[in-house]
Write a protein that holds these residues in place. Structure first.
Motif, PDB file in Angstrom:
ATOM      1  N   GLU A 118       9.714   1.246   6.782  1.00  0.00           N
ATOM      2  CA  GLU A 118       8.731   1.005   5.603  1.00  0.00           C
ATOM      3  C   GLU A 118       7.659  -0.071   6.227  1.00  0.00           C
ATOM      4  N   ASN A 119       6.565   0.039   5.460  1.00  0.00           N
ATOM      5  CA  ASN A 119       5.277  -0.725   6.197  1.00  0.00           C
ATOM      6  C   ASN A 119       5.872  -2.172   5.718  1.00  0.00           C
ATOM      7  N   ASP A 122       1.763  -4.864   5.119  1.00  0.00           N
ATOM      8  CA  ASP A 122       0.336  -3.684   5.260  1.00  0.00           C
ATOM      9  C   ASP A 122       0.531  -2.929   6.074  1.00  0.00           C
ATOM     10  N   VAL A 123      -0.024  -1.693   5.762  1.00  0.00           N
ATOM     11  CA  VAL A 123       0.090  -0.642   6.709  1.00  0.00           C
ATOM     12  C   VAL A 123      -0.591  -1.103   8.073  1.00  0.00           C
ATOM     13  N   GLY A 126       2.180  -2.103  10.699  1.00  0.00           N
ATOM     14  CA  GLY A 126       3.102  -1.254  11.087  1.00  0.00           C
ATOM     15  C   GLY A 126       4.470  -1.254  10.038  1.00  0.00           C
ATOM     16  N   THR A 127       5.725  -1.008  10.930  1.00  0.00           N
ATOM     17  CA  THR A 127       6.934  -0.732   9.946  1.00  0.00           C
ATOM     18  C   THR A 127       7.486  -2.103  10.262  1.00  0.00           C
TER      19      THR A 127
END
Length: 155
Positions: A118-119, A122-123, A126-127
């Motif tokens: 999951e992010n 925030d995207v 990264g994860t």
């Protein structure tokens, strides 16, 4: 073994108890170190204490996110710490460092493997997996500096 358990154990290796990658870890390097050595500057480099506090700063900030809080850490503040003036202050910091490092590892272990993908906040960050692995790599980078600085100061 779950991926989260494996990555948590990799984190523990660099901070608390491992020797597989670097033949040492933060706890091994810092636990019995005199505070005067920890705060001694050498050749314009960061002090051992500053490097340890820097890593702790990121661990603490990421723990906050793991517990459902906001991401409040900023690179520009990652070396801003009150000076250490005694062995007691140094040991108090180290106790906090070890406890919050173990909390970090425990929080990672408690995640589902799917959470790793999951992010992170925030995207653009990264994860979760990318950020946890970056914390491990960042820690090894500064562990190497600590080892070299310590050798220079204690020779």
């Amino acid at each position: 073994m779950k991926s989260t358990t494996e990555i948590a154990n990799r984190f523990r290796e660099v901070i608390l108890n491992g020797t597989w990658i670097a033949n040492t870890n933060f706890k091994d390097q810092l636990e019995n170190l005199d505070w005067k050595i920890a705060v001694s500057p050498i050749q314009g480099l960061n002090t051992i204490a500053a490097l340890a506090q820097h890593i702790h700063y990121y661990i603490n900030g990421i723990n906050q996110v793991f517990k459902g809080g906001t991401l409040d850490i900023k690179d520009k503040f990652s070396f801003d710490f009150p000076p250490i003036h005694s062995q007691e202050q140094w040991e108090n910091f180290l106790t906090k460092f070890w406890n919050e490092a173990e909390e970090f590892a425990s929080l990672v272990e408690q995640m589902s493997d799917s959470k790793l993908h999951e992010n992170f906040v925030d995207v653009k960050y990264g994860t979760y997996k990318r950020n946890i692995e970056a914390m491990i790599e960042h820690s090894y980078y500064h562990l190497g500096q600590i080892v070299l600085i310590k050798k220079q100061l204690t020779k």
